[in-house]
Design a protein around this motif. Structure first.
Motif, PDB file in Angstrom:
ATOM      1  N   LEU A 107       0.894  -1.086  -0.082  1.00 30.18           N
ATOM      2  CA  LEU A 107      -0.067  -0.054  -0.054  1.00 30.18           C
ATOM      3  C   LEU A 107       0.951   1.276  -0.023  1.00 30.18           C
ATOM      4  O   LEU A 107       1.969   1.162   0.987  1.00 30.18           O
ATOM      5  CB  LEU A 107      -0.871   0.028   1.330  1.00 30.18           C
ATOM      6  N   PRO A 108       0.706   2.322  -0.852  1.00 33.45           N
ATOM      7  CA  PRO A 108       1.439   3.536  -0.849  1.00 33.45           C
ATOM      8  C   PRO A 108       1.263   4.298   0.302  1.00 33.45           C
ATOM      9  O   PRO A 108       2.459   4.838   0.711  1.00 33.45           O
ATOM     10  CB  PRO A 108       0.953   4.205  -2.059  1.00 33.45           C
ATOM     11  N   GLN A 109       0.426   3.948   1.157  1.00 36.93           N
ATOM     12  CA  GLN A 109       0.311   5.008   2.470  1.00 36.93           C
ATOM     13  C   GLN A 109       1.538   4.261   3.391  1.00 36.93           C
ATOM     14  O   GLN A 109       1.732   4.911   4.347  1.00 36.93           O
ATOM     15  CB  GLN A 109      -1.227   4.754   2.906  1.00 36.93           C
ATOM     16  N   ASN A 110       1.563   3.181   3.350  1.00 36.51           N
ATOM     17  CA  ASN A 110       2.631   2.468   4.240  1.00 36.51           C
ATOM     18  C   ASN A 110       4.230   2.534   3.882  1.00 36.51           C
ATOM     19  O   ASN A 110       4.951   2.134   4.682  1.00 36.51           O
ATOM     20  CB  ASN A 110       2.355   0.955   4.400  1.00 36.51           C
ATOM     21  N   SER A 111       4.403   3.082   2.414  1.00 40.75           N
ATOM     22  CA  SER A 111       5.780   3.444   2.256  1.00 40.75           C
ATOM     23  C   SER A 111       6.396   4.396   2.925  1.00 40.75           C
ATOM     24  O   SER A 111       5.780   5.528   3.379  1.00 40.75           O
ATOM     25  CB  SER A 111       5.706   3.879   0.768  1.00 40.75           C
ATOM     26  N   GLU A 112       7.789   4.340   3.063  1.00 42.62           N
ATOM     27  CA  GLU A 112       8.514   5.394   3.668  1.00 42.62           C
ATOM     28  C   GLU A 112       8.872   6.727   2.698  1.00 42.62           C
ATOM     29  O   GLU A 112       8.661   7.925   3.459  1.00 42.62           O
ATOM     30  CB  GLU A 112       9.966   5.025   4.172  1.00 42.62           C
ATOM     31  N   SER A 113       8.418   6.482   1.364  1.00 46.09           N
ATOM     32  CA  SER A 113       8.628   7.706   0.548  1.00 46.09           C
ATOM     33  C   SER A 113       7.121   8.437   0.253  1.00 46.09           C
ATOM     34  O   SER A 113       7.177   9.044  -0.683  1.00 46.09           O
ATOM     35  CB  SER A 113       9.334   7.197  -0.613  1.00 46.09           C
ATOM     36  N   PHE A 114       6.291   7.929   0.722  1.00 45.99           N
ATOM     37  CA  PHE A 114       4.849   8.445   0.693  1.00 45.99           C
ATOM     38  C   PHE A 114       4.873   9.783   0.921  1.00 45.99           C
ATOM     39  O   PHE A 114       5.494  10.430   2.012  1.00 45.99           O
ATOM     40  CB  PHE A 114       3.752   7.763   1.388  1.00 45.99           C
ATOM     41  N   ARG A 115       4.247  10.729   0.239  1.00 42.53           N
ATOM     42  CA  ARG A 115       3.869  12.219   0.652  1.00 42.53           C
ATOM     43  C   ARG A 115       2.493  12.531  -0.021  1.00 42.53           C
ATOM     44  O   ARG A 115       1.970  11.952  -0.694  1.00 42.53           O
ATOM     45  CB  ARG A 115       4.862  12.911  -0.204  1.00 42.53           C
ATOM     46  N   PRO A 116       1.917  13.263   1.044  1.00 44.07           N
ATOM     47  CA  PRO A 116       0.431  13.369   0.840  1.00 44.07           C
ATOM     48  C   PRO A 116       0.293  14.238  -0.302  1.00 44.07           C
ATOM     49  O   PRO A 116       1.100  14.677  -1.046  1.00 44.07           O
ATOM     50  CB  PRO A 116       0.243  14.051   2.142  1.00 44.07           C
ATOM     51  N   ALA A 117      -0.993  14.189  -0.643  1.00 40.16           N
ATOM     52  CA  ALA A 117      -1.569  14.774  -1.957  1.00 40.16           C
ATOM     53  C   ALA A 117      -1.445  16.160  -1.834  1.00 40.16           C
ATOM     54  O   ALA A 117      -1.736  16.863  -0.879  1.00 40.16           O
ATOM     55  CB  ALA A 117      -2.774  14.378  -2.373  1.00 40.16           C
ATOM     56  N   ASP A 118      -1.323  16.896  -2.990  1.00 42.64           N
ATOM     57  CA  ASP A 118      -1.064  18.238  -3.233  1.00 42.64           C
ATOM     58  C   ASP A 118      -2.481  18.717  -3.622  1.00 42.64           C
ATOM     59  O   ASP A 118      -2.785  18.649  -4.948  1.00 42.64           O
ATOM     60  CB  ASP A 118      -0.079  19.173  -4.059  1.00 42.64           C
ATOM     61  N   MET A 119      -3.695  18.947  -3.007  1.00 47.41           N
ATOM     62  CA  MET A 119      -4.863  19.183  -3.279  1.00 47.41           C
ATOM     63  C   MET A 119      -4.934  20.279  -4.363  1.00 47.41           C
ATOM     64  O   MET A 119      -5.922  20.275  -5.252  1.00 47.41           O
ATOM     65  CB  MET A 119      -5.741  19.480  -2.274  1.00 47.41           C
ATOM     66  N   HIS A 120      -4.217  21.460  -4.155  1.00 48.89           N
ATOM     67  CA  HIS A 120      -4.320  22.527  -5.169  1.00 48.89           C
ATOM     68  C   HIS A 120      -3.936  22.152  -6.492  1.00 48.89           C
ATOM     69  O   HIS A 120      -4.571  22.374  -7.486  1.00 48.89           O
ATOM     70  CB  HIS A 120      -3.504  23.667  -4.623  1.00 48.89           C
ATOM     71  N   HIS A 121      -2.748  21.373  -6.318  1.00 53.60           N
ATOM     72  CA  HIS A 121      -2.289  20.859  -8.047  1.00 53.60           C
ATOM     73  C   HIS A 121      -3.176  19.750  -8.443  1.00 53.60           C
ATOM     74  O   HIS A 121      -3.561  20.022  -9.655  1.00 53.60           O
ATOM     75  CB  HIS A 121      -0.762  20.205  -7.898  1.00 53.60           C
ATOM     76  N   GLY A 122      -3.675  18.713  -7.507  1.00 55.95           N
ATOM     77  CA  GLY A 122      -4.539  17.846  -8.225  1.00 55.95           C
ATOM     78  C   GLY A 122      -5.907  18.494  -8.827  1.00 55.95           C
ATOM     79  O   GLY A 122      -6.236  17.997  -9.937  1.00 55.95           O
ATOM     80  N   MET A 123      -6.436  19.709  -8.169  1.00 55.78           N
ATOM     81  CA  MET A 123      -7.530  20.416  -8.967  1.00 55.78           C
ATOM     82  C   MET A 123      -7.129  20.976 -10.298  1.00 55.78           C
ATOM     83  O   MET A 123      -7.837  21.178 -11.331  1.00 55.78           O
ATOM     84  CB  MET A 123      -8.071  21.219  -7.991  1.00 55.78           C
ATOM     85  N   GLU A 124      -6.025  21.427 -10.139  1.00 55.30           N
ATOM     86  CA  GLU A 124      -5.559  22.191 -11.500  1.00 55.30           C
ATOM     87  C   GLU A 124      -5.314  21.260 -12.677  1.00 55.30           C
ATOM     88  O   GLU A 124      -5.565  21.500 -13.815  1.00 55.30           O
ATOM     89  CB  GLU A 124      -4.170  22.674 -11.178  1.00 55.30           C
ATOM     90  N   VAL A 125      -4.789  19.959 -12.222  1.00 56.75           N
ATOM     91  CA  VAL A 125      -4.886  19.013 -13.150  1.00 56.75           C
ATOM     92  C   VAL A 125      -5.846  18.495 -13.723  1.00 56.75           C
ATOM     93  O   VAL A 125      -6.190  18.492 -15.033  1.00 56.75           O
ATOM     94  CB  VAL A 125      -3.940  17.794 -12.762  1.00 56.75           C
ATOM     95  N   ARG A 126      -6.999  18.265 -12.774  1.00 55.23           N
ATOM     96  CA  ARG A 126      -8.312  17.861 -13.217  1.00 55.23           C
ATOM     97  C   ARG A 126      -8.914  18.795 -14.026  1.00 55.23           C
ATOM     98  O   ARG A 126      -9.716  18.539 -14.944  1.00 55.23           O
ATOM     99  CB  ARG A 126      -8.908  17.582 -11.965  1.00 55.23           C
ATOM    100  N   LEU A 127      -8.835  20.200 -13.820  1.00 54.08           N
ATOM    101  CA  LEU A 127      -9.416  21.064 -14.620  1.00 54.08           C
ATOM    102  C   LEU A 127      -8.684  21.601 -15.829  1.00 54.08           C
ATOM    103  O   LEU A 127      -9.342  22.455 -16.667  1.00 54.08           O
ATOM    104  CB  LEU A 127      -9.619  22.410 -13.776  1.00 54.08           C
TER     105      LEU A 127
END
Length: 139
Positions: A107-127
């Motif tokens: 699971l990616p959440q259990n990885s040491e290199s996991f970083r949380p999502a950038d919500m601002h950038h995610g909405m920019e990509v979706r739009l």
């Protein structure tokens, strides 16, 4: 005359500081043979299931099911802390009954290199304002 060069777009992800550099190895190396075998067997059994449903309920049943699948596949939460569960799509396709190794291993959440999502950038990509992956999970 055929060219033996490899096409490599350096600016494919747009932001090298945020997403890292693309690697040429990822473009050259194909998928694992077992992965392609698994995908081929899944498509084979899905085609068999569609043929059986068409013979049982008629050809319009598969059309209705495909439309429902397209509608349910588009429904997603905005990028953020809670990932989209796609419960309706899983119920329609019967994926709720399948429990594979990807459900509990790596699971990616259990990885040491996991970083949380950038919500601002995610909405920019979706739009369509920005380019790049919606959520890069690893450094």
């Amino acid at each position: 005359m055929a060219s033996s060069s490899i096409k490599h777009d350096v600016t494919s992800n747009g932001d090298a500081l945020r997403f890292g550099l693309d690697s040429v190895k990822r473009e050259i190396v194909g998928s694992h043979p077992l992965e392609s075998l698994r995908e081929n067997s899944n498509t084979f059994w899905e085609d068999k299931k569609k043929m059986g449903l068409a013979l049982t309920y008629g050809s319009s049943f598969n059309l209705r099911r495909d439309l429902d699948t397209q509608i349910l596949a588009r429904f997603q939460r905005p990028p953020g802390a809670l990932p989209s569960s796609m419960l309706g799509l899983e119920a329609l396709t019967g994926a709720l009954d399948d429990f594979g190794f990807e459900d509990y291993l790596n699971l990616p959440q259990n990885s040491e290199s996991f970083r949380p999502a950038d919500m601002h950038h995610g909405m920019e990509v979706r739009l369509g304002i920005s380019k790049g992956p919606v959520q890069p999970s690893f450094f």
